[in-house]
Write an enzyme that holds these catalytic residues in place. Sequence first.
Site, PDB file in Angstrom:
ATOM      1  CG  HIS A  63      -0.282   0.083   2.532  1.00 33.35           C
ATOM      2  ND1 HIS A  63       0.567  -0.889   3.017  1.00 33.35           N
ATOM      3  CD2 HIS A  63      -0.345   1.035   3.516  1.00 33.35           C
ATOM      4  CE1 HIS A  63       1.000  -0.553   4.210  1.00 33.35           C
ATOM      5  NE2 HIS A  63       0.476   0.612   4.536  1.00 33.35           N
ATOM      6  CG  HIS A  65       0.117   4.312   4.831  1.00 33.06           C
ATOM      7  ND1 HIS A  65      -0.674   3.579   5.676  1.00 33.06           N
ATOM      8  CD2 HIS A  65      -0.620   5.413   4.479  1.00 33.06           C
ATOM      9  CE1 HIS A  65      -1.845   4.195   5.831  1.00 33.06           C
ATOM     10  NE2 HIS A  65      -1.831   5.302   5.124  1.00 33.06           N
ATOM     11  CG  ASP A  67       5.252   2.639   7.189  1.00 33.36           C
ATOM     12  OD1 ASP A  67       4.368   3.214   6.531  1.00 33.36           O
ATOM     13  OD2 ASP A  67       4.996   1.751   8.024  1.00 33.36           O
ATOM     14  CG  HIS A  68       4.447  -0.381   4.090  1.00 32.71           C
ATOM     15  ND1 HIS A  68       4.481  -1.715   4.428  1.00 32.71           N
ATOM     16  CD2 HIS A  68       3.980   0.264   5.187  1.00 32.71           C
ATOM     17  CE1 HIS A  68       4.046  -1.869   5.661  1.00 32.71           C
ATOM     18  NE2 HIS A  68       3.739  -0.675   6.152  1.00 32.71           N
ATOM     19  CG  HIS A 143      -4.082  -0.194   6.456  1.00 36.69           C
ATOM     20  ND1 HIS A 143      -4.005  -0.111   7.828  1.00 36.69           N
ATOM     21  CD2 HIS A 143      -3.050   0.555   5.982  1.00 36.69           C
ATOM     22  CE1 HIS A 143      -2.981   0.642   8.164  1.00 36.69           C
ATOM     23  NE2 HIS A 143      -2.385   1.061   7.064  1.00 36.69           N
ATOM     24  CG  ASP A 213       0.767  -1.622   7.684  1.00 37.55           C
ATOM     25  OD1 ASP A 213       1.691  -2.360   7.257  1.00 37.55           O
ATOM     26  OD2 ASP A 213       0.971  -0.467   8.072  1.00 37.55           O
ATOM     27  CG  HIS A 271       3.937  -2.604  10.664  1.00 38.95           C
ATOM     28  ND1 HIS A 271       2.992  -1.802  11.277  1.00 38.95           N
ATOM     29  CD2 HIS A 271       4.308  -1.947   9.540  1.00 38.95           C
ATOM     30  CE1 HIS A 271       2.804  -0.719  10.557  1.00 38.95           C
ATOM     31  NE2 HIS A 271       3.586  -0.773   9.498  1.00 38.95           N
TER      32      HIS A 271
END
Length: 305
Positions: A63, A65, A67-68, A143, A213, A271
């Site tokens: 996805h 976000h 941090d990914h 999510h 997530d 995570h």
Amino acid sequence: MAEFDINILGCGSALPTTRHLATSQIIDLRDKLYMVDCGEGTQVQMRHMRIKFSRLNHIFISHLHGDHCFGLPGLLSTLGMLGRTGELVIHGPKELENYLRPVLTIFCKGLPYEIRINTVDTYQHSLIMEDRSLSVYSIPLKHRIPCCGYLFVEKQKEAHILREMTDFYQVPVRMMQEIKRGADFITEEGEIIPNARLTHPAKPAKRYAYCSDTAFYPNIIPYIEGVDLLYHEATFAECDAARAKETFHSTAKQAAEIAKRAQVKQLVIGHYSARYENLSQLKQEADEIYTDTTLANEGMVISLS
């Protein structure tokens, strides 16, 4: 040569810490590399873990976000500087193209290789990639934005020839490939020699499920049932369950509950929220539901072979 290894490059969540890096993993299947998510610091971790950039041909983004996926621009640029010429395929939600195209235009002009974006429907469980080694399926997650996990299914290897038996029955070399694929052998006298007498079965194919997530979401259980390894996010402890629900994340206990219901063979959680300096609480809460849960850590290599 790695048969089927999961390399943990980063297992932290959105807020950077000195303890954990942003999310990223490398699946090494007989020296073919597949990346799952690409947070900041990914390419540096690849250097630390001596992972060869040249063997990476597919990247799977769960996805959009940061941090990914914030590690993607740097990695794509580095691959160009290393002289890559082969196509790189990046799989992910449709929003991925909106993120990457301006980055490629501004920072990655003139790359010596092609980047192909394969759009994934995050709301469907479907086959999204297949090669000679494995098949990859999307796993719909729950999510705040469109998000999916990935199921990596190794293709069954051919059976091993029992050389002493094929020599005994004088099986021609031209028939060996058919024998490996399960064919019986018929002698000149018309005797049928069962395949089981000529071969030894290969090891069962392995399956790995990556789920990060997501909120607690039992709907994924049919897709991951009985997998050899499940990586499931465990951002929070039970004392912060309300925060987990608010942010559409899972607690360690909830991750373990999914593993238990799905009857997976191994569970690894990661995570982690930056608020936990000591992860023993997360492990203890998960262990109460699913015995011997493993805490992910940077540099960890988990072998499924």
